[in-house]
Design a protein around this motif. Structure first.
Motif, short mmCIF file in Angstrom:
data_model
loop_
_atom_site.label_atom_id
_atom_site.label_comp_id
_atom_site.label_asym_id
_atom_site.label_seq_id
_atom_site.Cartn_x
_atom_site.Cartn_y
_atom_site.Cartn_z
N ASP A 62 0.82 -1.21 0.00
CA ASP A 62 0.00 0.00 0.00
C ASP A 62 0.85 1.26 0.00
O ASP A 62 0.32 2.37 -0.01
CB ASP A 62 -0.91 0.01 1.23
N GLY A 63 2.17 1.08 0.05
CA GLY A 63 3.06 2.23 0.11
C GLY A 63 3.32 2.72 1.52
O GLY A 63 4.07 3.68 1.71
N ASP A 64 2.68 2.10 2.51
CA ASP A 64 2.95 2.47 3.91
C ASP A 64 4.28 1.87 4.35
O ASP A 64 4.77 0.91 3.75
CB ASP A 64 1.84 1.96 4.82
N TRP A 65 4.82 2.39 5.43
CA TRP A 65 6.08 1.85 5.93
C TRP A 65 6.15 1.95 7.45
O TRP A 65 5.43 2.73 8.08
CB TRP A 65 7.28 2.55 5.30
N TRP A 66 7.02 1.11 8.03
CA TRP A 66 7.25 1.11 9.47
C TRP A 66 8.68 0.67 9.73
O TRP A 66 9.34 0.09 8.86
CB TRP A 66 6.27 0.17 10.18
N SER A 67 9.16 0.92 10.93
CA SER A 67 10.51 0.52 11.29
C SER A 67 10.57 -0.97 11.55
O SER A 67 9.73 -1.53 12.28
CB SER A 67 10.97 1.27 12.54
N ALA A 68 11.58 -1.62 10.99
CA ALA A 68 11.79 -3.05 11.24
C ALA A 68 12.11 -3.32 12.70
O ALA A 68 11.97 -4.45 13.17
CB ALA A 68 12.91 -3.58 10.36
N TYR A 69 12.53 -2.29 13.43
CA TYR A 69 12.85 -2.47 14.84
C TYR A 69 11.59 -2.40 15.71
O TYR A 69 11.63 -2.77 16.88
CB TYR A 69 13.88 -1.43 15.27
N ASP A 70 10.49 -1.94 15.11
CA ASP A 70 9.19 -1.98 15.80
C ASP A 70 8.42 -3.25 15.45
O ASP A 70 7.74 -3.82 16.30
CB ASP A 70 8.34 -0.76 15.40
N ARG A 71 8.54 -3.67 14.19
CA ARG A 71 7.84 -4.88 13.74
C ARG A 71 8.66 -5.53 12.65
O ARG A 71 8.89 -4.94 11.59
CB ARG A 71 6.45 -4.52 13.23
#
Length: 255
Positions: free
Chosen positions: A235-244
């Protein structure tokens, strides 16, 4: 939030190593569409829609001397953003004992030494941008070791460690280093070479899914993300790999 300006990167100069196809191409297209002057360094020329907005320099990272010279030439002028997306995966998923030394060495040459050469050449020019942005395209394998991808996993993990270490060395007021990686498999020429002709790619991500994060990082010069690894989804969203952590794409491989 990024500027609503249609060309927020006008007047900025960017280089994408490995930007003719795949995720690198998605990033190159996003930066060019936002007004940046984008030079792609790759073995093959960018083709298709959007390629008219990209300049091209032939760079083969296995030809070390020539690659070093061309990277130095690209870095002789100011640089605002650099992306390293070059990758050598290998012929196919295979068990460690079924992979030859030649494949292992090319994985190291491209995935690790190629990154080293790019950093060495471009960091001084990025520091002059005050701040410059360096984006490394990573992979879920650095968090999820699995069967059939030992050389790819080892070389990508080394690349991540290299960027993590350099991020600790660099002053974030001058250079910001951010890594991005896909949450799932990405439809690309390299993937298609390893799939059957009738394979269904409808569940795969597209390189253009990286447009949003690429634009955001370039417009803000990576503010708030220095040293981070960002997982990007379809979807083009992103998050930190250190959070999830990203989900593993590994699967069993027969001997």
């Amino acid at each position: 939030m990024i500027s609503p300006n249609e060309n927020p990167l006008a007047g900025r100069r960017a280089v994408v190593i490995g930007g003719s196809t795949g995720i690198g191409r998605g990033i190159a297209d996003a930066w060019a569409a936002a007004g940046a002057e984008v030079i792609v360094g790759s073995r093959t020329r960018p083709m298709g829609p959007g390629s008219e907005l990209l300049s091209w320099q032939r760079i083969d990272l296995t030809e070390t001397r020539a690659a070093r010279e061309r990277l130095a030439a690209l870095s002789a002028s100011p640089l605002d953003a650099v992306c390293f997306s070059s990758i050598y995966y290998g012929e196919r998923r295979a068990l460690f004992c079924d992979v030859g030394e030649r494949e292992w060495r090319e994985q190291l040459d491209v995935n690790v030494t190629g990154l080293w050469l790019t950093l060495a050449a471009t960091l001084p020019a990025l520091r002059a941008a005050d701040p410059g942005l360096f984006v490394g395209v990573s992979s879920e394998v650095v968090f999820n070791a699995g069967p059939g991808r030992s050389g790819y996993t080892a070389s990508k993990a080394a690349a991540k460690a290299l960027l993590d270490s350099v991020a600790r060395e660099e002053d974030a007021e001058r250079v910001r280093i951010v890594q991005v990686l896909p949450a799932g498999m990405v439809d690309s020429p390299g993937i298609r070479r390893r799939r059957p002709a009738d394979f269904d790619y409808s569940g795969y991500m597209q390189p253009s899914d990286f447009a949003g994060v690429a634009r955001q990082l370039a417009v803000t010069a990576g503010a708030g993300y220095h040293g981070d690894s960002l997982v990007v989804n379809g979807d083009g969203d992103w998050w930190s790999a250190y959070d999830r952590l990203p989900v593993s794409q590994s699967r069993p491989v027969s001997a």
